[in-house]
Each structure stands twice: as C-alpha cells, then as structure tokens.
Write a protein that holds these residues in place. Structure first.
Motif, PDB file in Angstrom:
ATOM      1  N   THR A 177      31.722   1.369   0.236  1.00  0.00           N
ATOM      2  CA  THR A 177      30.365   0.909  -0.080  1.00  0.00           C
ATOM      3  C   THR A 177      30.361   0.287  -1.474  1.00  0.00           C
ATOM      4  N   GLU A 178      29.685  -0.854  -1.609  1.00  0.00           N
ATOM      5  CA  GLU A 178      29.597  -1.544  -2.896  1.00  0.00           C
ATOM      6  C   GLU A 178      28.237  -1.277  -3.544  1.00  0.00           C
ATOM      7  N   LEU A 179      28.254  -1.185  -4.863  1.00  0.00           N
ATOM      8  CA  LEU A 179      27.030  -0.919  -5.614  1.00  0.00           C
ATOM      9  C   LEU A 179      26.967  -1.838  -6.823  1.00  0.00           C
ATOM     10  N   VAL A 180      25.795  -2.379  -7.078  1.00  0.00           N
ATOM     11  CA  VAL A 180      25.532  -3.123  -8.307  1.00  0.00           C
ATOM     12  C   VAL A 180      24.281  -2.543  -8.952  1.00  0.00           C
ATOM     13  N   ALA A 181      24.407  -2.106 -10.191  1.00  0.00           N
ATOM     14  CA  ALA A 181      23.254  -1.726 -11.008  1.00  0.00           C
ATOM     15  C   ALA A 181      23.079  -2.815 -12.049  1.00  0.00           C
ATOM     16  N   MET A 182      21.853  -3.318 -12.196  1.00  0.00           N
ATOM     17  CA  MET A 182      21.658  -4.446 -13.114  1.00  0.00           C
ATOM     18  C   MET A 182      20.301  -4.365 -13.788  1.00  0.00           C
ATOM     19  N   SER A 183      20.204  -5.073 -14.899  1.00  0.00           N
ATOM     20  CA  SER A 183      18.919  -5.216 -15.572  1.00  0.00           C
ATOM     21  C   SER A 183      18.095  -6.270 -14.841  1.00  0.00           C
ATOM     22  N   ASP A 184      16.782  -6.249 -15.059  1.00  0.00           N
ATOM     23  CA  ASP A 184      15.951  -7.256 -14.400  1.00  0.00           C
ATOM     24  C   ASP A 184      16.255  -8.654 -14.927  1.00  0.00           C
ATOM     25  N   GLY A 185      16.819  -8.748 -16.141  1.00  0.00           N
ATOM     26  CA  GLY A 185      17.210 -10.051 -16.653  1.00  0.00           C
ATOM     27  C   GLY A 185      18.321 -10.685 -15.859  1.00  0.00           C
ATOM     28  N   PHE A 186      19.286  -9.888 -15.376  1.00  0.00           N
ATOM     29  CA  PHE A 186      20.358 -10.436 -14.533  1.00  0.00           C
ATOM     30  C   PHE A 186      19.808 -10.799 -13.158  1.00  0.00           C
ATOM     31  N   ALA A 187      18.851 -10.012 -12.671  1.00  0.00           N
ATOM     32  CA  ALA A 187      18.261 -10.296 -11.352  1.00  0.00           C
ATOM     33  C   ALA A 187      17.524 -11.625 -11.331  1.00  0.00           C
ATOM     34  N   ARG A 188      17.229 -12.210 -12.491  1.00  0.00           N
ATOM     35  CA  ARG A 188      16.583 -13.517 -12.521  1.00  0.00           C
ATOM     36  C   ARG A 188      17.435 -14.608 -11.870  1.00  0.00           C
ATOM     37  N   ALA A 189      18.730 -14.361 -11.739  1.00  0.00           N
ATOM     38  CA  ALA A 189      19.575 -15.342 -11.057  1.00  0.00           C
ATOM     39  C   ALA A 189      19.095 -15.570  -9.629  1.00  0.00           C
ATOM     40  N   VAL A 190      18.483 -14.543  -9.033  1.00  0.00           N
ATOM     41  CA  VAL A 190      17.910 -14.677  -7.685  1.00  0.00           C
ATOM     42  C   VAL A 190      16.471 -15.164  -7.783  1.00  0.00           C
ATOM     43  N   ARG A 191      15.671 -14.425  -8.512  1.00  0.00           N
ATOM     44  CA  ARG A 191      14.255 -14.758  -8.681  1.00  0.00           C
ATOM     45  C   ARG A 191      13.910 -14.702 -10.158  1.00  0.00           C
ATOM     46  N   PRO A 192      13.451 -15.792 -10.756  1.00  0.00           N
ATOM     47  CA  PRO A 192      12.875 -16.980 -10.101  1.00  0.00           C
ATOM     48  C   PRO A 192      13.806 -18.174  -9.965  1.00  0.00           C
ATOM     49  N   PHE A 193      15.048 -18.100 -10.521  1.00  0.00           N
ATOM     50  CA  PHE A 193      15.825 -19.329 -10.657  1.00  0.00           C
ATOM     51  C   PHE A 193      16.516 -19.782  -9.378  1.00  0.00           C
ATOM     52  N   LEU A 195      19.567 -19.317  -8.340  1.00  0.00           N
ATOM     53  CA  LEU A 195      20.956 -19.749  -8.536  1.00  0.00           C
ATOM     54  C   LEU A 195      21.841 -19.225  -7.414  1.00  0.00           C
ATOM     55  N   VAL A 196      21.417 -18.136  -6.791  1.00  0.00           N
ATOM     56  CA  VAL A 196      22.013 -17.638  -5.552  1.00  0.00           C
ATOM     57  C   VAL A 196      20.870 -17.426  -4.576  1.00  0.00           C
TER      58      VAL A 196
END
Length: 247
Positions: A177-193, A195-196
């Motif tokens: 199983t894969e896990l990613v813990a991230m800050s909301d600043g990194f999640a911006r790559a999905v929303r709103p930008f 980029l993925v």
C-alpha cells in the motif's frame, strides 16, 4: 506532516524564527523522540500539545495569538494503519490494485473551497482581486479568532482540548500500500492549478520520484499568477511538502 499556519498580519519572531516555523520545529523535534509504540496516536497528540504549550510559555508566547499548525500522523503496526489528522493537510492512500483514497480532517473538508468560490464569484462579477481578497482575508481573520474553541475549528496549538477533536481512524492495509502525506500547499498541484489531473496522478508522480520537478512546475505556475486571479487561492505561494511511503 506538520504545516505551520500562514500569518494574516504582522508577526513577532520567536527565537529568531517566524511563529509558524518555530511551532513546526518544536513539534518535529518532540515527535522524533517521544515514545509511540503501544500508544494511541491521540495520546501522542495530547503529549505534543502539552509540550508546545510549555515551550511556548517558556519562550514568552502569550495564550492569545499562539501560532497554529496542521498535523497528520500515520503509523503502521501489525498490518493496520493508524491515522490522526488535525487540520487541512491531506493523506492519500492507495492499496495495491485499488483506487486512491483521500483522508482529511472532516472539520476542514470543503471549507477553503467555499471561501475561494466566493472570491471567484466576485472576480467574475468584475471586482478587483485586491477588493475580493480584502473581504476574504477579513473573513479569515474572523474565523481565526475562534480557532480552538467550540465556535471554530481545532488545530495544533497550545489548547489541550484540540487533541480530542482530531480525526482518528484505523484500517487494515495490505503490503505494498502506498501513502502520501502532504501539506495543502503541495496539494495545489491538483487544485487549483491542475498540473496533474487528480490525486491518482499526483501520487504517481511522487512515487516515480518526480516530486521535485512537480514542485518546480507548481512554483512557476504560482509566479505566473501573482494576483491570484486566474487561480484563486490564499497567498501567491504556500509551504509545499510531501512524504511518500510504501507500506
């Protein structure tokens, strides 16, 4: 994952660091040495709150205006995953052969999106970005007044009761199983930008070791929209951190 809250106004440094950086560093050092084995993560969180409270008082920080941060704790034991989330830093989980599951503290789910939708609506009506964000920041300052009280949301700070309001869950996990813990600043790559395309593609990029390139693209996209009008968000850029693990 620890993500210090961005200040909304003037701030006084603590031991030569911003309050957000100070809180993150103190919490990180404590979590690196506190015993986790055989204890519920909520108990670890209780100890952490008590520690930052004591350290803050020693550094001369007042109770009013104490810095805050989001926190995501994850632990694997005996084929099970324990999660304890406090704030808006998401955790992604992908069991082998399954789709990505996102975990977020329910008290923050959709809150920022709703605030930004109001900004987007005002921009579409022809309001200037400065005026739209001035109103949004005033609303945010009001919300922050009630943090860590029954009238607001709960975060890592110096209030012991916050530990009782964290989202905690335990679930079985298969090897691989894969896990990613991230800050909301990194999640911006999905929303709103965008980029993925989605959380699955975001996890794919990180798992493939391309997180640095993705971060470079994110910073370039932020710089290209300094007024935050094309991609509404609070702040031109934000702390962007991610941790990847294959369990």
């Amino acid at each position: 994952m620890i993500d210090g809250a961005t200040p909304l106004g003037d701030e006084v440094q603590v031991d030569g660091r911003s309050p957000a950086a100070w809180l993150s560093a103190v919490a990180d050092a404590f979590l690196a040495q506190v015993p986790w084995e055989g204890r519920p993560l909520r108990a670890v969180l209780r100890d952490l709150v008590g520690h930052v409270r004591a350290e803050g008082r020693g550094a001369g920080l007042p109770a009013d205006g104490f810095p805050t941060a989001t926190l995501s704790l994850a632990r694997v034991r005996d084929g099970r995953l324990d999660l304890c989330l406090l704030g808006d830093s998401p955790v992604l989980l992908r069991p082998p052969g399954a789709t990505v599951i996102e975990f977020v503290d329910p008290q923050f789910a959709g809150v920022e999106e709703a605030l930004l939708e109001r900004v987007r609506t005002e921009l579409d009506r022809g309001e200037t970005a400065a005026d739209a964000y001035a109103r949004a920041h005033a609303h945010n300052r009001e919300r922050r007044r009630w943090r860590n009280t029954p009238r607001g949301s709960w975060m890592l700070s110096d209030v012991p009761a916050a530990a009782e309001h964290a989202y905690a869950t335990t679930l079985a996990v298969a090897p691989g199983t894969e896990l990613v813990a991230m800050s909301d600043g990194f999640a911006r790559a999905v929303r709103p930008f965008g980029l993925v395309r989605d959380d699955t593609e975001l996890l794919d990029e990180i798992a493939a070791g391309r997180e640095a390139e993705l971060l470079d693209r994110l910073r370039a996209a932020e710089r290209a929209d300094p007024s935050c009008s094309r991609f509404p968000r609070f702040g031109v850029s934000d702390d962007a951190s991610a941790i990847y693990a294959r369990l």
